[in-house]
Motif scaffolding. Structure first.
Motif, PDB file in Angstrom:
ATOM      1  N   GLY A   1       0.637  -1.151   0.239  1.00  0.00           N
ATOM      2  CA  GLY A   1       0.499   0.001  -0.190  1.00  0.00           C
ATOM      3  C   GLY A   1       0.674   1.161  -0.087  1.00  0.00           C
ATOM      4  N   LEU A   2       1.802   1.034   0.215  1.00  0.00           N
ATOM      5  CA  LEU A   2       2.854   2.801   0.408  1.00  0.00           C
ATOM      6  C   LEU A   2       3.133   2.290  -0.542  1.00  0.00           C
ATOM      7  CD1 LEU A   2       4.581   2.356   4.103  1.00  0.00           C
ATOM      8  CD2 LEU A   2       3.210   3.801   3.452  1.00  0.00           C
ATOM      9  N   LEU A  19       2.639  -4.359 -10.940  1.00  0.00           N
ATOM     10  CA  LEU A  19       3.470  -5.456 -11.126  1.00  0.00           C
ATOM     11  C   LEU A  19       4.716  -5.288 -10.343  1.00  0.00           C
ATOM     12  CD1 LEU A  19       4.185  -7.526 -14.507  1.00  0.00           C
ATOM     13  CD2 LEU A  19       2.918  -7.833 -12.615  1.00  0.00           C
ATOM     14  N   GLU A  20       5.444  -4.146  -9.651  1.00  0.00           N
ATOM     15  CA  GLU A  20       6.631  -3.766  -8.821  1.00  0.00           C
ATOM     16  C   GLU A  20       6.167  -4.577  -7.128  1.00  0.00           C
ATOM     17  OE1 GLU A  20       9.457   0.031 -10.492  1.00  0.00           O
ATOM     18  OE2 GLU A  20       7.340  -0.080 -11.069  1.00  0.00           O
ATOM     19  N   THR A  21       4.641  -3.677  -6.921  1.00  0.00           N
ATOM     20  CA  THR A  21       4.226  -4.191  -6.037  1.00  0.00           C
ATOM     21  C   THR A  21       4.200  -5.041  -5.483  1.00  0.00           C
ATOM     22  OG1 THR A  21       2.150  -3.557  -6.612  1.00  0.00           O
ATOM     23  CG2 THR A  21       3.098  -1.774  -6.352  1.00  0.00           C
ATOM     24  N   VAL A  22       3.613  -6.066  -6.637  1.00  0.00           N
ATOM     25  CA  VAL A  22       3.347  -7.710  -6.431  1.00  0.00           C
ATOM     26  C   VAL A  22       4.407  -8.194  -6.579  1.00  0.00           C
ATOM     27  CG1 VAL A  22       2.475 -10.120  -7.778  1.00  0.00           C
ATOM     28  CG2 VAL A  22       1.711  -7.277  -8.122  1.00  0.00           C
ATOM     29  N   LEU A  23       5.552  -8.011  -7.012  1.00  0.00           N
ATOM     30  CA  LEU A  23       7.048  -8.528  -6.620  1.00  0.00           C
ATOM     31  C   LEU A  23       7.362  -8.159  -5.244  1.00  0.00           C
ATOM     32  CD1 LEU A  23       8.549  -8.217 -10.550  1.00  0.00           C
ATOM     33  CD2 LEU A  23       7.875 -10.439  -9.201  1.00  0.00           C
ATOM     34  N   ALA A  24       6.725  -7.129  -5.217  1.00  0.00           N
ATOM     35  CA  ALA A  24       7.540  -6.654  -3.498  1.00  0.00           C
ATOM     36  C   ALA A  24       7.063  -7.682  -2.158  1.00  0.00           C
ATOM     37  CB  ALA A  24       7.211  -5.522  -3.282  1.00  0.00           C
ATOM     38  N   GLY A 182     -15.110  -4.406  -4.971  1.00  0.00           N
ATOM     39  CA  GLY A 182     -14.027  -5.246  -5.256  1.00  0.00           C
ATOM     40  C   GLY A 182     -12.993  -4.228  -3.715  1.00  0.00           C
ATOM     41  N   SER A 183     -12.004  -4.908  -3.646  1.00  0.00           N
ATOM     42  CA  SER A 183     -11.001  -4.212  -2.057  1.00  0.00           C
ATOM     43  C   SER A 183      -9.964  -4.814  -2.322  1.00  0.00           C
ATOM     44  CB  SER A 183     -11.376  -4.110  -0.838  1.00  0.00           C
ATOM     45  OG  SER A 183     -11.284  -5.377  -0.316  1.00  0.00           O
ATOM     46  N   LYS A 184      -9.731  -6.134  -3.013  1.00  0.00           N
ATOM     47  CA  LYS A 184      -8.919  -7.663  -3.249  1.00  0.00           C
ATOM     48  C   LYS A 184      -8.083  -7.067  -4.390  1.00  0.00           C
ATOM     49  CE  LYS A 184      -6.525 -10.319  -1.082  1.00  0.00           C
ATOM     50  NZ  LYS A 184      -4.542  -9.974  -1.803  1.00  0.00           N
ATOM     51  N   ARG A 185      -6.145  -6.401  -4.053  1.00  0.00           N
ATOM     52  CA  ARG A 185      -5.821  -6.311  -5.145  1.00  0.00           C
ATOM     53  C   ARG A 185      -4.519  -7.175  -5.340  1.00  0.00           C
ATOM     54  NH1 ARG A 185      -6.536   1.116  -5.406  1.00  0.00           N
ATOM     55  NH2 ARG A 185      -8.496   0.509  -7.118  1.00  0.00           N
ATOM     56  N   THR A 186      -5.052  -7.968  -5.702  1.00  0.00           N
ATOM     57  CA  THR A 186      -3.137  -8.997  -6.504  1.00  0.00           C
ATOM     58  C   THR A 186      -2.811  -8.437  -7.695  1.00  0.00           C
ATOM     59  OG1 THR A 186      -4.438 -10.422  -5.018  1.00  0.00           O
ATOM     60  CG2 THR A 186      -2.627 -12.058  -6.614  1.00  0.00           C
ATOM     61  N   MET A 212       3.403 -11.116 -21.313  1.00  0.00           N
ATOM     62  CA  MET A 212       2.722  -9.369 -21.131  1.00  0.00           C
ATOM     63  C   MET A 212       2.683  -8.987 -20.331  1.00  0.00           C
ATOM     64  SD  MET A 212       1.219  -9.443 -24.513  1.00  0.00           S
ATOM     65  CE  MET A 212       2.347 -10.417 -25.584  1.00  0.00           C
ATOM     66  N   SER A 213       3.251  -9.790 -19.243  1.00  0.00           N
ATOM     67  CA  SER A 213       3.462  -8.925 -17.941  1.00  0.00           C
ATOM     68  C   SER A 213       4.794  -9.856 -17.319  1.00  0.00           C
ATOM     69  CB  SER A 213       1.987  -8.602 -17.133  1.00  0.00           C
ATOM     70  OG  SER A 213       1.254  -8.369 -17.582  1.00  0.00           O
ATOM     71  N   PRO A 214       5.612 -10.042 -17.843  1.00  0.00           N
ATOM     72  CA  PRO A 214       6.704 -10.451 -16.870  1.00  0.00           C
ATOM     73  C   PRO A 214       6.854  -9.990 -15.544  1.00  0.00           C
ATOM     74  CG  PRO A 214       7.907  -8.949 -18.850  1.00  0.00           C
ATOM     75  CD  PRO A 214       6.382  -7.899 -18.621  1.00  0.00           C
ATOM     76  N   GLY A 215       6.238 -11.923 -14.727  1.00  0.00           N
ATOM     77  CA  GLY A 215       6.791 -11.284 -13.297  1.00  0.00           C
ATOM     78  C   GLY A 215       5.306 -11.304 -12.302  1.00  0.00           C
ATOM     79  N   SER A 216       4.445 -11.364 -13.401  1.00  0.00           N
ATOM     80  CA  SER A 216       3.137 -11.846 -13.206  1.00  0.00           C
ATOM     81  C   SER A 216       2.945 -13.160 -12.514  1.00  0.00           C
ATOM     82  CB  SER A 216       2.052 -11.825 -13.840  1.00  0.00           C
ATOM     83  OG  SER A 216       1.121 -11.859 -13.951  1.00  0.00           O
ATOM     84  N   ILE A 217       2.593 -13.432 -11.601  1.00  0.00           N
ATOM     85  CA  ILE A 217       1.399 -14.594 -10.774  1.00  0.00           C
ATOM     86  C   ILE A 217       0.476 -14.610 -11.163  1.00  0.00           C
ATOM     87  CG2 ILE A 217       3.014 -13.973  -8.912  1.00  0.00           C
ATOM     88  CD1 ILE A 217       0.892 -13.357  -7.285  1.00  0.00           C
ATOM     89  N   MET A 218      -0.538 -14.431 -11.897  1.00  0.00           N
ATOM     90  CA  MET A 218      -1.645 -14.330 -12.526  1.00  0.00           C
ATOM     91  C   MET A 218      -1.730 -16.119 -13.151  1.00  0.00           C
ATOM     92  SD  MET A 218      -3.996 -12.600 -15.147  1.00  0.00           S
ATOM     93  CE  MET A 218      -4.955 -13.723 -16.791  1.00  0.00           C
ATOM     94  N   PRO A 219      -2.399 -17.256 -12.815  1.00  0.00           N
ATOM     95  CA  PRO A 219      -2.489 -18.077 -13.272  1.00  0.00           C
ATOM     96  C   PRO A 219      -2.850 -18.218 -14.799  1.00  0.00           C
ATOM     97  CG  PRO A 219      -4.482 -17.582 -11.884  1.00  0.00           C
ATOM     98  CD  PRO A 219      -3.798 -16.825 -11.613  1.00  0.00           C
ATOM     99  N   GLU A 220      -2.633 -18.976 -15.635  1.00  0.00           N
ATOM    100  CA  GLU A 220      -2.448 -19.623 -17.042  1.00  0.00           C
ATOM    101  C   GLU A 220      -4.896 -19.786 -17.536  1.00  0.00           C
ATOM    102  OE1 GLU A 220      -0.029 -21.829 -18.086  1.00  0.00           O
ATOM    103  OE2 GLU A 220       1.579 -19.993 -18.226  1.00  0.00           O
ATOM    104  N   TYR A 221      -5.037 -19.102 -18.404  1.00  0.00           N
ATOM    105  CA  TYR A 221      -6.766 -20.239 -18.572  1.00  0.00           C
ATOM    106  C   TYR A 221      -6.773 -19.855 -19.866  1.00  0.00           C
ATOM    107  CZ  TYR A 221      -7.618 -17.521 -14.556  1.00  0.00           C
ATOM    108  OH  TYR A 221      -7.984 -16.779 -12.737  1.00  0.00           O
TER     109      TYR A 221
END
Length: 309
Positions: A1-2, A19-24, A182-186, A212-221
């Protein structure tokens, strides 16, 4: 959040790429998984302990029952009130009925004015109902759990509007049933996703997110490109939406399947121009149509947006 709210001395977002915040936070996800595993182990250990305890016990057929002695109650200042209170406590069914009535009265007083007074429903002239294909795509979006990681409400903060665009207005959600704030922002907020990327970007992002988004932790569909959407149920969905206030006309409903196929064919044709071959009746086509619709009503309609009919 910071990290989301951090600005540079020049007034720019320090971490504009979500994605920088996701990796962190990935190390924190790992710690959380370890803690969850410990909790799960403790739960399994409890079950084993209960089972072993039960095995060691033996049934006693005529076990003597004992109860604590009754305590003599002191006199109440208001005997009538004490009697009424005791009566309610000793009659659970009447107590439930009276409690329910009290709650309903309070609820009706609060809810009815917001329903019957037209001015309580904020509207924006440019906001239109979803097309049949977009409505189908929204249902697929919900069924795949996309809204569990992506919110659709941009808050009115500088850090939010710098990253996502214009903050969300209440009138933009009048045709959303149910709403997906929503409030969840993975993952990043998607309320202004429409027109941000071409259709091909969304296709590859759903098939292989990291492409498309290197480092993404989103699953594949990948199955979304293999499964066909159900066009036979769209008329019933449009009727259901109309019954709760969405302004679909009789023609919109009658031509729902035709409109759905026309827009799907247009999305598939645009993908083909980008080198992607996919039949027009796939679930991924409907999902792309929905994502491309998000947030465009107040920022202009893309040229390739297909009308209802």
């Amino acid at each position: 959040g910071l990290m989301w709210k951090q600005f540079t001395p020049d007034g720019m977002l320090q971490y504009p790429n979500f994605l920088e915040t996701v990796l962190a936070v990935i190390p924190m996800y790992i710690v959380r998984s370890v803690g969850g595993a410990m909790y799960l182990f403790g739960f399994v250990l409890m079950i084993v302990n209960l089972f072993l305890t039960i095995r060691k016990g033996s049934f006693v057929a005529q076990e003597e029952a004992k109860a604590a002695p009754l305590i003599k109650e002191s006199a109440h200042a208001n005997p009538l009130r004490q009697h009424l209170h005791r009566w309610l406590e000793s009659k659970p069914f009447p107590f439930i009925i009276l409690t329910t009535v009290a709650i309903l009265i309070g609820g009706i007083i609060e809810i009815v004015p917001t329903i019957v007074v037209k001015s309580n429903v904020p509207t924006i002239a440019s906001v239109k109902p979803y097309t049949p294909l977009e409505l189908e795509g929204r249902d697929i979006y919900i069924s795949e759990g996309c809204n569990a990681c992506h919110s659709q409400m941009i808050r009115p903060f500088r850090s939010e509007t710098e990253r996502y665009g214009e903050y969300s207005k209440a009138g933009e959600f009048v045709y959303d049933h149910p709403f997906l704030w929503g409030s969840k922002r993975t993952g990043p907020d998607l309320h202004r996703e429409g027109g941000k990327y071409p259709n091909a970007w969304h296709y590859f992002h759903m098939i292989e997110p990291e492409s498309m988004s290197p480092g993404s932790i989103m699953p594949e569909y990948p199955w979304l490109a293999e499964r066909s959407y159900d066009s036979t149920g769209i008329v019933a969905k449009l009727k259901a939406m109309k019954s709760i206030g969405t302004p679909y006309s009789d023609d919109d409903i009658a031509l729902g399947v035709r409109s759905m196929n026309i827009q799907a064919e247009a999305v598939a044709a645009e993908l083909k121009q980008s080198g992607v071959e996919i039949p027009h009746d796939r679930q991924l086509i409907a999902l792309i149509a929905y994502l491309q619709r998000l947030g465009i009503d107040i920022k202009g309609t893309p040229a390739d947006q297909i009308p209802m009919k």
